[in-house]
Structures are given as C-alpha cells and as structure tokens.
Write a protein that holds these residues in place. Structure first.
Motif, mmCIF file in Angstrom:
data_model
loop_
_atom_site.group_PDB
_atom_site.id
_atom_site.type_symbol
_atom_site.label_atom_id
_atom_site.label_comp_id
_atom_site.label_asym_id
_atom_site.label_seq_id
_atom_site.Cartn_x
_atom_site.Cartn_y
_atom_site.Cartn_z
ATOM 1 N N UNK A 1 23.647 13.910 82.263
ATOM 2 C CA UNK A 1 24.142 12.570 81.931
ATOM 3 C C UNK A 1 23.808 11.624 83.072
ATOM 4 N N UNK A 2 24.122 10.348 82.879
ATOM 5 C CA UNK A 2 23.905 9.330 83.912
ATOM 6 C C UNK A 2 25.251 8.868 84.467
ATOM 7 N N UNK A 3 25.336 8.826 85.790
ATOM 8 C CA UNK A 3 26.577 8.398 86.449
ATOM 9 C C UNK A 3 26.779 6.896 86.278
ATOM 10 N N UNK A 4 28.055 6.479 86.246
ATOM 11 C CA UNK A 4 28.340 5.062 86.028
ATOM 12 C C UNK A 4 28.304 4.236 87.315
ATOM 13 N N UNK A 5 28.423 4.867 88.480
ATOM 14 C CA UNK A 5 28.470 4.102 89.727
ATOM 15 C C UNK A 5 27.080 3.661 90.156
ATOM 16 N N UNK A 6 26.146 4.585 90.249
ATOM 17 C CA UNK A 6 24.818 4.246 90.764
ATOM 18 C C UNK A 6 23.687 4.592 89.797
ATOM 19 N N UNK A 7 24.046 4.967 88.572
ATOM 20 C CA UNK A 7 23.076 5.295 87.526
ATOM 21 C C UNK A 7 22.183 6.467 87.895
ATOM 22 N N UNK A 8 22.605 7.318 88.824
ATOM 23 C CA UNK A 8 21.860 8.529 89.137
ATOM 24 C C UNK A 8 22.072 9.558 88.027
ATOM 25 N N UNK A 9 21.092 10.421 87.861
ATOM 26 C CA UNK A 9 21.170 11.463 86.835
ATOM 27 C C UNK A 9 21.817 12.704 87.435
ATOM 28 N N UNK A 10 22.738 13.292 86.696
ATOM 29 C CA UNK A 10 23.439 14.480 87.181
ATOM 30 C C UNK A 10 23.315 15.601 86.154
ATOM 31 N N UNK B 1 18.680 9.110 80.633
ATOM 32 C CA UNK B 1 17.796 10.200 80.210
ATOM 33 C C UNK B 1 18.385 11.033 79.081
ATOM 34 N N UNK B 2 19.687 10.978 78.873
ATOM 35 C CA UNK B 2 20.366 12.016 78.095
ATOM 36 C C UNK B 2 20.461 11.741 76.608
ATOM 37 N N UNK B 3 19.670 10.783 76.097
ATOM 38 C CA UNK B 3 19.785 10.494 74.667
ATOM 39 C C UNK B 3 19.379 11.701 73.823
ATOM 40 N N UNK C 1 12.401 28.424 81.889
ATOM 41 C CA UNK C 1 13.736 28.120 82.395
ATOM 42 C C UNK C 1 13.832 26.705 82.957
ATOM 43 N N UNK C 2 13.455 25.774 82.088
ATOM 44 C CA UNK C 2 13.544 24.357 82.434
ATOM 45 C C UNK C 2 14.254 23.609 81.308
ATOM 46 N N UNK C 3 14.855 22.498 81.678
ATOM 47 C CA UNK C 3 15.605 21.672 80.733
ATOM 48 C C UNK C 3 15.097 20.256 80.869
ATOM 49 N N UNK C 4 14.752 19.623 79.748
ATOM 50 C CA UNK C 4 14.177 18.286 79.764
ATOM 51 C C UNK C 4 15.039 17.337 78.937
ATOM 52 N N UNK C 5 15.193 16.115 79.440
ATOM 53 C CA UNK C 5 15.944 15.089 78.732
ATOM 54 C C UNK C 5 15.174 13.779 78.827
ATOM 55 N N UNK C 6 15.329 12.933 77.782
ATOM 56 C CA UNK C 6 14.547 11.712 77.786
ATOM 57 C C UNK C 6 15.192 10.545 77.084
ATOM 58 N N UNK C 7 15.063 9.367 77.697
ATOM 59 C CA UNK C 7 15.410 8.100 77.083
ATOM 60 C C UNK C 7 14.526 7.038 77.744
ATOM 61 N N UNK C 8 15.032 6.323 78.744
ATOM 62 C CA UNK C 8 14.179 5.377 79.466
ATOM 63 C C UNK C 8 13.092 6.115 80.244
ATOM 64 N N UNK C 9 13.454 7.267 80.763
ATOM 65 C CA UNK C 9 12.508 8.138 81.459
ATOM 66 C C UNK C 9 12.679 9.544 80.912
ATOM 67 N N UNK C 10 11.713 10.403 81.197
ATOM 68 C CA UNK C 10 11.837 11.817 80.863
ATOM 69 C C UNK C 10 11.928 12.584 82.173
#
Length: 558
Positions: A216-225, A255-257, A266-275
């Motif tokens: 998901x994306x954090x609300x404080x600094x928009x970093x991906x966690x 990213x988490x849309x 063994x990788x996990x990919x997520x994408x929205x504005x970026x992948x």
C-alpha cells in the motif's frame, strides 16, 4: 481442537485375508476444518495409532516443508493383489475396516476447484466447482465499515481481503475461514494507509514458511510499504501478527490498485501510477526493469504494452512472472489471467468481449497476429477474471445487484477458433468489485504429509509379513486432462517407530490415471517390517498445473 472419529473395525467374511485396511485422504475446498503446519503435524500426528477399536486425529490440512531427498521407484503397471474379491480369498474370518478418513483443506485450485466472490456490500461467497454441477455455496460477512475496492487472494487458510483505506482511518486486512464461522476476521489494521489507496494482498513462501503479504501507499510521505506476516494455523487468526515485518521503499507513488505474485521467482508486483516489485526473499523493492519481459511489445496489430504504469484496468502476470499489462488489437482491456493448461491469456474488456491470446505473445513470440481471437458472447460488463488452471476461467459480470458468476473455456484447446463455452453457475447478490486472484490459480501448491501408525491385534496387521501397497486417487474434475496425475509428486516411506532415523522418501512413479490402482514398489513397504507409513504430496519444481484430486486411497494387503 476439533476431533473427528475416523477409524473403526469390525469382523466380517469379505475379501478373505487379502484386504487389511484402507486409508483415505480427502482433498476438499478451503477451510473445511483447520489446516496445520508441517511442524505441528510432525508433533501431533506421529503419535496417533490405529487399532481394532477406534482412533481420532485432528482433521486439519497441512502445509509444510520438503524433509528429505527423493529417489524414483514404483510402477503403475504391476498386478494389484486383492482387487478382485475372488482372488486369494480363503473365506476365513477377517477384519473389515471402515474408511480411514483424513480431510485436507486447500483454498486454491490445486485440488478441488472453487471460486470466491466478494461484494461491495461486504459479503463473501465461496462456490465449490463440483463434478455434479451443484456448485455449493458458503457465505461470510465482513463486519467492516469500509466499502468497495476489495483486493483478494486465495491462501491455504482461506480468502484474504484487503479493504480500501477511507475516512482517514486507514485500511484493513480480513480473512474468511470456516473455523471463524459466518464472519470473516480482521487480522491486521493499516492505520497509515493513504486515504483512498487500495491494499493489494498475496500469499507466498519464504524459506519454506508460508506468509501473507500486502502492499500500500503511506499517507504521510506517499512511500510504498510492503508487509509480510507468517501463516500459523495454531493461532486464532491463522497468522502470527507478532512476527509482522514491514519494508518501506525509497520512492513514492500509488501502486496498489492491482497486483500479481510471481511464485516461480518469488516476486510480487503491483501497479497504478508506477509498477513496483518486491523480492519476497528479502523485502528488497524492484523497479519494473527487473520484470522478465520488460520492454516487450506485442506484435498484434494495434496493440500496446506498458511497463512503467498501469495500462489496462488491472495488471496480471503469467506463470513465469511476465507482466500482463496491455491493450490488445486496439481494444481496451480490463482484467487478464494466465490459464496454465491451455497456455492462453484470457482478457476481459468490461463488455461482452473476451480475448484469448497465446501466452508467449507477451514474452517470446513476435509473430502473433494470428495468435489472438476475440469472442463476444459474454454478458454485459464482464470484468474480474481468474483462472482455474484446468482449461477454465471464472468470470464475474458486474451489473450491481444483477451480477453473475460464469465459467468459460475453449471448445477445443488446440483450436481456439472452434468457439467458446460459457456457463453461468450463480447469480451474485451485489457488485463483485474485487481483484485479483479469487480462484487460487496463482497460489503455491501446499505440501501435504500424513503419517499412518498401525498396531498389531485382532488380525489387523502382522509385522514382518509380506505386504503389498496400492494407491488410488479420484479426480475432482470432469476435465479430461484432470483424469491424469500431473504436477504433484507422490512420496512414501515405511518404517518402525523405534528407529533412530527415518528412511528417505521413495517416489511412486508413474502414478496411474484417476480410479486406477498404482502398486507401490518401495522395498521398505513390501516386507511388513514396519508399523508406520508416511505419505507425502508435494509440487513438482517449476510447475503450476496440478491434478485436482478430491481423495486418495492407500490400501495395504497381506
């Protein structure tokens, strides 16, 4: 802990002295009871004994680890003793043993196929895809105030649901499991999730231990966690939140849309504005340049691929970890899924159209103008799609309260132009606003191990007397390809309880088709010099197409 009576014995006059006992393993849908870890199974089940009266065992499924090396043995072509009641019958008084019933629970399409549906009204429905086409349904509710935008993943402990962050209160992670009753359980809260951001969920293995994960994306600094939590079925919530670990990216963005898991690498990919990707082995974030097919362009006229942001509504991946994120032939695409048996990518368009394309067109084949075909016989607003990996895909038509669940397949897997078969199997009371895997089509195959412990007495078992073992399995599917044993290794070993070290597993190879007995030619199992049998099923390395078996029967003859 729930117990079931699973074994009883009574005297009879049938089958002479040939039939000793029958051990049955049932493979059913998700969470019929409670799954257990391999560690817990070794701790509990190894002490269970079979005798002429009764025994109880924990009717729980397993997931676990590879324990030892494998050497191929066994044949499916040897004569099977005792299958004909007239053969070898002495007419003497013997023991008739009722079925030894051990249920294993799997949430995915590795065994009995099933489809999970979540609606914006916080309802969950699970449909078992049975041979009889009754499609039994189990219902749950999600007691949450958060609404739609559900992100789903089928795990070995049930359906994982990520709820969209709203109202400034963050997001939520829920799990539906039959052990919880009719309500899903809140297994984790995400208070720092950016308002409106989706939380995309998955499940994977690391160092042979199963985990759930979400991004998901954090609300404080928009970093991906990215967050990982070990699965632990001994815990009330089936996960060990006390061992939760978080990883934060150095870059930000939504990213988490939508998301997909690459079990092979063994990788996990997520994408929205970026992948953005995550190396599930160490939590390291990956840029899209690490995708196996980064930069690949479809050769189909009018098509477009993208690797730096979401192009279609929901990204997906194939079994090799290649990104599926494209417009095909100029057509807007909604959701995509890789159907492993046919080696096709099925793509919905949020209309009546379904596009079927060879999977290698997205990674290696540059001559694909004639490798994609569009069908137009779906209901309106067909959208979310997920593979059963047996030639069929599950498709949800999103039309509010008039939604429906369908199964679709090619009439001829080798000739897509022969047509498409679409079967409506259920009406859905509500809007199934949900993605991404809702069939278990991308789940890893859980390892199953069962120990059968035997005691002498009342003619049940005679040590050091020559024995013969057979295994027979029954397909859970009517698909012709599912009548063959595929993708799963059958391993067996026989030993005495007082040994200091258990023998290595022997592989039973080949395994006969559904309903046909396979003789187990494992030397340690032929002498009768044993009182324990271990039976283990585990996935072939690098495969994603598995037999759908609802039960396996082990017979021992003396």
């Amino acid at each position: 802990m729930k117990k079931h009576q699973v074994f009883s014995a009574e005297k009879s006059q049938t089958w002479g002295s040939m039939l000793l006992f029958i051990l049955l393993m049932n493979f059913t849908g998700a969470c019929e009871n409670k799954p257990v870890s391999m560690t817990e199974m070794r701790k509990n089940v190894s002490e269970k004994k079979l005798n002429a009266d009764s025994v109880t065992v924990d009717t729980e499924g397993t997931s676990g680890q590879i324990l030892s090396s494998i050497k191929p043995t066994g044949t499916a072509n040897s004569p099977v003793p005792g299958e004909n009641p007239e053969e070898g019958s002495t007419g003497s008084e013997t023991i008739k043993v009722e079925t030894f019933n051990r249920e294993f629970d799997f949430a995915g399409s590795v065994f009995q196929p099933q489809v999970w549906v979540v609606t914006s009204g916080n309802k969950i429905f699970r449909f078992k895809i049975d041979k009889e086409k009754t499609y039994p349904r189990t219902d749950w509710t999600i007691p949450s105030t958060l609404g739609g935008g559900n992100r789903t993943y089928v795990t070995e402990v049930g359906l994982l649901v990520g709820k969209t962050a709203s109202g400034g209160n963050g997001a939520e992670i829920w799990l539906a499991n039959e052990a919880f009753g009719s309500e899903a359980k809140l297994i984790d809260q995400v208070p720092d999730a950016l308002n409106g951001t989706r939380v995309c969920v998955t499940s994977f293995k690391k160092d042979r231990e199963p985990y759930i994960g979400y991004i998901y994306t954090e609300k404080v600094n928009s970093k991906v966690k990215f967050v990982e939590i070990p699965i632990d079925i001994t815990k009330d919530l089936k996960v060990d939140v006390s061992r939760k670990v978080s990883f934060t990216s150095t870059t930000g963005g939504n990213v988490a849309y939508s998301c997909f898991v690459d079990q092979k690498n063994n990788r996990f990919w997520a994408g929205q504005e970026i992948i953005l990707g995550v190396n599930l082995n160490n939590g390291e974030f990956l840029q899209s340049e690490s995708l196996p097919n980064f930069g690949w362009q479809l050769s189909i006229a009018g098509s477009e691929s993208k690797y730096t942001g979401k192009l279609n509504y929901a990204i997906a991946g194939d079994a090799d970890g290649n990104l599926l994120n494209a417009k095909i032939g100029g057509v807007y695409t909604y959701t995509m899924t890789h159907e492993h048996l046919t080696k096709k990518v099925f793509t919905t368009t949020r209309s009546t159209a379904l596009i079927v394309t060879d999977v290698d067109c997205f990674s290696t084949n540059q001559n694909c103008n004639d490798k994609s075909i569009t069908f137009t016989n779906l209901p309106e607003s067909s959208g979310p799609i997920s593979s059963l990996n047996d030639g069929r895909v599950a498709i949800l038509s999103r039309r509010g309260a008039d939604s429906s669940l369908m199964l679709a397949s090619l009439k001829d897997n080798n000739k897509p132009e022969s047509g498409l078969v679409v079967e409506k199997i259920a009406d859905i009371p509500g809007d199934p606003y949900m993605y991404t895997d809702f069939t278990g089509g991308t789940m890893y195959a859980p390892t199953v191990e069962q120990t059968f412990a035997m005691r002498e007495g009342n003619g049940l078992f005679v040590k050091n007397k020559k024995s013969d073992l057979t295994i027979t399995w029954e397909s859970a599917s009517t698909v012709p390809e599912d009548q063959m044993w595929r993708g799963i290794k059958v391993l067996i070993r026989c030993y005495k309880e007082d040994i200091t070290e258990k023998p290595e597993y022997d592989r039973v190879l080949p395994v006969a088709n559904s309903g046909v007995a396979t003789k187990v030619n494992v030397p340690d199992c032929l002498t009768g010099n044993f009182d324990h049998i271990d039976l283990k099923l585990e996935a072939e390395e690098g495969t994603s197409v598995f037999t759908k078996s609802k039960k396996m029967v082990l017979k021992v003859f003396q």
